[in-house]
Design a protein around this motif. Structure first.
Motif, mmCIF file in Angstrom:
data_model
loop_
_atom_site.group_PDB
_atom_site.id
_atom_site.type_symbol
_atom_site.label_atom_id
_atom_site.label_comp_id
_atom_site.label_asym_id
_atom_site.label_seq_id
_atom_site.Cartn_x
_atom_site.Cartn_y
_atom_site.Cartn_z
ATOM 1 N N GLU A 136 18.404 17.171 49.341
ATOM 2 C CA GLU A 136 17.970 17.067 50.698
ATOM 3 C C GLU A 136 17.252 18.186 51.218
ATOM 4 O O GLU A 136 16.490 18.103 52.291
ATOM 5 C CB GLU A 136 19.188 16.752 51.523
ATOM 6 C CG GLU A 136 19.985 15.607 51.087
ATOM 7 C CD GLU A 136 21.241 15.369 51.912
ATOM 8 O OE1 GLU A 136 20.834 15.274 53.374
ATOM 9 O OE2 GLU A 136 22.422 15.262 51.705
ATOM 10 N N SER A 137 16.928 19.233 50.759
ATOM 11 C CA SER A 137 16.072 20.465 51.028
ATOM 12 C C SER A 137 15.424 21.042 50.114
ATOM 13 O O SER A 137 15.740 20.997 48.828
ATOM 14 C CB SER A 137 17.437 21.552 51.544
ATOM 15 O OG SER A 137 16.626 22.396 51.918
ATOM 16 N N SER A 138 14.430 21.517 50.632
ATOM 17 C CA SER A 138 13.701 22.563 49.806
ATOM 18 C C SER A 138 13.909 23.918 49.563
ATOM 19 O O SER A 138 13.196 24.606 49.092
ATOM 20 C CB SER A 138 12.174 22.477 50.205
ATOM 21 O OG SER A 138 12.130 22.993 51.649
ATOM 22 N N ILE A 139 14.952 24.242 50.284
ATOM 23 C CA ILE A 139 15.623 25.423 50.274
ATOM 24 C C ILE A 139 15.795 26.240 48.933
ATOM 25 O O ILE A 139 16.478 25.144 48.112
ATOM 26 C CB ILE A 139 16.923 25.721 51.169
ATOM 27 C CG1 ILE A 139 17.237 27.433 51.333
ATOM 28 C CG2 ILE A 139 18.042 24.966 50.708
ATOM 29 C CD1 ILE A 139 18.289 27.547 52.634
ATOM 30 N N PRO A 184 20.299 26.785 57.154
ATOM 31 C CA PRO A 184 21.163 25.816 56.099
ATOM 32 C C PRO A 184 21.567 26.373 55.002
ATOM 33 O O PRO A 184 22.784 25.684 54.637
ATOM 34 C CB PRO A 184 19.414 25.174 55.509
ATOM 35 C CG PRO A 184 18.504 25.205 56.357
ATOM 36 C CD PRO A 184 18.851 26.499 57.144
ATOM 37 N N CYS A 185 21.446 27.526 54.450
ATOM 38 C CA CYS A 185 22.351 28.275 53.628
ATOM 39 C C CYS A 185 23.494 28.930 54.473
ATOM 40 O O CYS A 185 23.033 29.882 55.160
ATOM 41 C CB CYS A 185 21.669 28.983 52.572
ATOM 42 S SG CYS A 185 22.770 29.969 51.535
ATOM 43 N N TYR A 193 23.357 20.486 52.627
ATOM 44 C CA TYR A 193 22.384 21.013 53.803
ATOM 45 C C TYR A 193 22.402 19.927 54.892
ATOM 46 O O TYR A 193 22.865 18.995 54.855
ATOM 47 C CB TYR A 193 20.971 20.390 52.953
ATOM 48 C CG TYR A 193 19.669 20.599 53.925
ATOM 49 C CD1 TYR A 193 19.591 22.004 54.367
ATOM 50 C CD2 TYR A 193 19.089 19.558 54.407
ATOM 51 C CE1 TYR A 193 18.367 22.130 55.347
ATOM 52 C CE2 TYR A 193 18.013 19.639 55.191
ATOM 53 C CZ TYR A 193 17.546 20.815 55.723
ATOM 54 O OH TYR A 193 16.586 21.192 56.601
ATOM 55 N N LYS A 194 22.244 20.915 55.883
ATOM 56 C CA LYS A 194 22.510 20.520 57.150
ATOM 57 C C LYS A 194 20.967 20.287 57.977
ATOM 58 O O LYS A 194 20.436 21.359 58.110
ATOM 59 C CB LYS A 194 23.353 21.204 58.219
ATOM 60 C CG LYS A 194 24.806 21.373 57.489
ATOM 61 C CD LYS A 194 25.416 19.994 57.386
ATOM 62 C CE LYS A 194 26.804 20.001 56.853
ATOM 63 N NZ LYS A 194 27.531 18.672 56.659
ATOM 64 N N LYS A 195 20.722 19.145 58.356
ATOM 65 C CA LYS A 195 19.276 19.346 59.166
ATOM 66 C C LYS A 195 19.654 19.721 60.534
ATOM 67 O O LYS A 195 20.558 19.700 61.310
ATOM 68 C CB LYS A 195 18.784 17.872 59.399
ATOM 69 C CG LYS A 195 18.248 17.290 57.804
ATOM 70 C CD LYS A 195 17.793 15.871 58.012
ATOM 71 C CE LYS A 195 17.250 15.443 56.391
ATOM 72 N NZ LYS A 195 16.672 14.019 56.844
ATOM 73 N N SER A 237 20.042 21.277 46.142
ATOM 74 C CA SER A 237 20.096 20.188 47.104
ATOM 75 C C SER A 237 19.241 19.365 46.892
ATOM 76 O O SER A 237 18.014 19.702 47.172
ATOM 77 C CB SER A 237 20.303 20.862 48.420
ATOM 78 O OG SER A 237 20.406 19.657 49.375
ATOM 79 N N LYS A 289 16.797 25.327 43.246
ATOM 80 C CA LYS A 289 17.239 24.627 44.557
ATOM 81 C C LYS A 289 18.183 23.676 44.026
ATOM 82 O O LYS A 289 18.190 23.100 42.961
ATOM 83 C CB LYS A 289 16.200 24.011 45.468
ATOM 84 C CG LYS A 289 15.351 22.685 44.600
ATOM 85 C CD LYS A 289 14.648 22.161 45.817
ATOM 86 C CE LYS A 289 13.857 20.808 44.939
ATOM 87 N NZ LYS A 289 12.920 19.980 46.008
#
Length: 313
Positions: free
Chosen positions: A176-179, A90-91, A189-191, A174, A172
């Protein structure tokens, strides 16, 4: 009352004497049998060959000072675990660093494999992509082994053994993400990123694939691997925390090391301590060397001590 004849007495004494002599001369026959049985359970041929390993350690007290000690490891007692070297991430900055690292990693594991080292591929979150392969089948069939301590789903920072990490990887950027710790300028973020292992890292021969701590423990016990090398990403997260990572391997009593030139951190220079990404990774490696285990360079696993791989050694 029935009496014992001289002939019977002599036969009895002879039997006792022979048994005693056999036990004296061959006390380890049962040991040899047990060892042979253990060897027969191994799927990877145990071959001669010793690595000369340069272990870099650091003192826990500040200022931490580094030292290097040499050790000799049997290749047949060594395993490499490759952590989360995904085809994509994702990163995107993290993904391009994996892309840069993967060919170098493949060269090291290829040479180590040729010397008899066990290779365990652990692309967490992508294991289901390999279920119908012999590499999954082989590790699922490994002889069950009882670990000396529980194998945790995740090994969090242990305040009894280490201070907080030297970098802040909690931010974080984003919604949309927990990254966390991603240094992309814009966290787009791309799923459903590709969780196959990076294609530059070949899976072949006696290799196995798993991210399950118990499966991996079963396999390294069956293959009698006490020296465990962890390489891959990310140093401050999965390399330390996975159920096959550094903390868990230390809890299990394994002789674990980090391969410091084949790893990378998930750290953003916009966060504390505001250093470059490269320096942030170095600081985490130093943290591990101070509080968990030594580190080595991949080249230590590419050649054995001359003569140590001869059949009479």
């Amino acid at each position: 009352m029935k009496t014992v004849s001289d002939q019977q007495r002599r036969h009895f004494l002879s039997t006792v004497f022979q048994s005693s002599v056999a036990g004296f001369l061959f006390p380890s026959l049962s040991t040899f049998a047990n060892e042979a049985k253990k060897e027969s359970s191994r799927s990877i041929p145990p071959v001669p060959g010793k690595f000369r390993i340069n272990l870099r350690k650091r003192t826990a007290k500040k200022p931490a000072t580094a030292s290097v000690e040499q050790a000799e490891w049997n290749a047949s007692e060594t395993a490499i675990i490759i952590c989360d070297m995904w085809a994509d991430h994702p990163c995107k900055m993290a993904a391009q660093r994996v892309d840069r690292m993967a060919p170098k990693m493949n060269q090291v594991i290829s040479q180590a494999r040729d010397h008899g080292v066990a290779i365990i591929h652990a692309p967490s979150g992508g294991i289901q992509l390999y279920e119908e392969t012999p590499f999954r089948d082989r590790i699922k069939k490994a002889k069950p082994a009882k670990p000396p301590v529980p194998i945790q789903g995740w090994c969090y920072l242990n305040p009894e053994k280490e201070p907080p990490l030297p970098v802040d990887d909690t931010i974080k950027r984003s919604t949309e993400s927990s990254i966390r710790g991603c240094d992309d300028p814009i966290a787009d973020y791309k799923k459903n990123t590709d969780r196959h292992q990076h294609p530059a890292i070949k899976i072949i021969g006696y290799d196995v694939i798993s991210a399950n701590g118990q499966e991996i423990f079963n396999f390294i016990e069956q293959e009698q691997r006490k020296n465990i090398v962890i390489m891959g990403v990310h140093t401050n997260m999965c390399v330390l925390g996975r159920p096959f990572g550094i903390r868990q391997m230390k809890y299990l009593g394994k002789n674990v090391v980090l391969c410091r030139d084949l790893t990378d951190a998930l750290y953003d220079p916009r966060d504390r301590p505001y250093v470059s990404h490269t320096r942030g990774t170095e600081m985490i490696i130093e943290h591990i060397e101070s509080h968990w285990c030594p580190s080595i360079l991949g080249r230590d696993l590419t050649k054995v001590i001359p003569g140590s791989n001869n059949p009479d050694s």
